[in-house]
Design an enzyme around this catalytic site. Structure first.
Site, mmCIF file in Angstrom:
data_model
loop_
_atom_site.group_PDB
_atom_site.id
_atom_site.type_symbol
_atom_site.label_atom_id
_atom_site.label_comp_id
_atom_site.label_asym_id
_atom_site.label_seq_id
_atom_site.Cartn_x
_atom_site.Cartn_y
_atom_site.Cartn_z
ATOM 1 N N SER A 184 0.841 -1.198 0.000
ATOM 2 C CA SER A 184 0.000 0.000 0.000
ATOM 3 C C SER A 184 0.872 1.242 0.000
ATOM 4 C CB SER A 184 -0.884 0.006 1.256
ATOM 5 O OG SER A 184 -1.491 1.266 1.474
ATOM 6 N N TYR A 197 -1.996 -1.093 10.454
ATOM 7 C CA TYR A 197 -2.176 -1.461 9.052
ATOM 8 C C TYR A 197 -0.960 -1.034 8.216
ATOM 9 C CZ TYR A 197 -4.063 -1.171 4.272
ATOM 10 O OH TYR A 197 -4.258 -1.281 2.912
#
Length: 292
Positions: A184, A197
């Site tokens: 990401s 995360y």
């Protein structure tokens, strides 16, 4: 309702919406993410191959499954509990003349990961491509609010599963096979509300680079994709209605991306077009420069 525009528009927004639990349901999203790869022109680049995709029921995973099928691959998709979404994907894959195996369960459990690979081998007799893609995220505004349970759960799903599945799939992978890991933009820029995360996504980058070195002599390539803000069920399942409405507006392109704008990265990394690439990460993120 917020205004929306087609891809490339600078005013693209989503209507305010929220889903109360993860994983989110694609069938409940408005507008639905674009995942059907309608504009994609296939060329048989994955003919005769089999792919195992986690999180293949929705979002990026759904678009990748459909794209792989268009290129000639049979597909096994792993999903947690979103059976309706998974069955929809199977319909798209079968419409391309390919077989699709649905595997329901929790990728955070090593035993389930082993069984997923074994089920794929039993069905198709091979695994040529592994896409580690399933993930979860939980917004917390302070580090002190991240519980031990949340921390463990996020790491189990987002990075431990990548180890589990790669370890099992490599038993069957041969020269020319490929592993593609979804990281990401948060791995490179961080995120103040998604600390755990983002940390897992940073670990995925290191995992990708390290594993690529470990298996290069076996003729197996390992690469990653680091999407920016993409319109998937994870978004309304994570953020407030107001943040969902503005999601992606702060990119240089002024909008969130669509799954079918990300899936071609996976197709490229899975086929011979990227035969001289390993240990690398592609960045479909709407124009943000991350130098990663």
């Amino acid at each position: 309702m917020a205004r929306t525009t087609d891809k490339g528009g600078s005013k693209s927004k989503q209507p305010a919406q929220q889903q109360k639990r993860q994983p989110g349901r694609e069938s409940l999203m408005r507008p639905m993410p674009k995942a059907e790869m309608r504009r994609y022109k296939a060329a048989g680049k994955l003919k005769g191959k089999t792919a195992l995709i986690t999180g293949g029921d929705s979002g990026i995973g759904r678009a990748v499954a459909i794209g792989f099928a268009k290129e000639g691959a049979d597909v096994a998709i792993v999903y947690l509990e979103e059976t309706e979404d998974a069955q929809t994907v199977r319909g798209f894959v079968e419409a391309e003349g390919r077989d699709c195996l649905l595997i329901r369960g929790d990728v955070g459990r090593p035993g389930f990961c082993r069984k997923s690979v074994e089920s794929t081998i039993k069905k198709f007799g091979r695994i040529d491509i592994l896409v580690n893609n399933a993930a979860e995220q939980h917004v917390q505004y302070r580090l002190e609010d991240i519980t031990d349970d949340q921390l463990h759960r996020t790491f189990q799903t987002n990075i431990f599963a990548y180890f589990y599945l790669s370890r099992e799939a490599l038993k069957y992978m041969k020269k020319g096979s490929a592993i593609i890991n979804t990281t990401s933009i948060t791995a490179y820029q961080g995120h103040e509300e998604l600390i755990d995360y983002a940390s897992t996504k940073g670990a995925i980058v290191a995992f990708t680079r390290s594993l690529s070195l470990a298996v290069a002599k076996r003729g197996i390539r390992v690469n990653g994709v680091a999407p920016g803000p993409i319109w998937t069920p994870l978004i309304p399942a994570s953020f407030s209605r107001d943040k969902v409405k503005k999601f992606g507006a702060n990119t240089p392109m002024g909008r969130a991306g669509q799954p079918d704008e990300v899936a071609p990265c996976y197709i490229f990394l899975s086929c011979d077009d990227s035969s001289y690439m390993t240990g690398q990460v592609l960045h479909p993120n709407g124009g943000r420069i991350v130098n990663g």
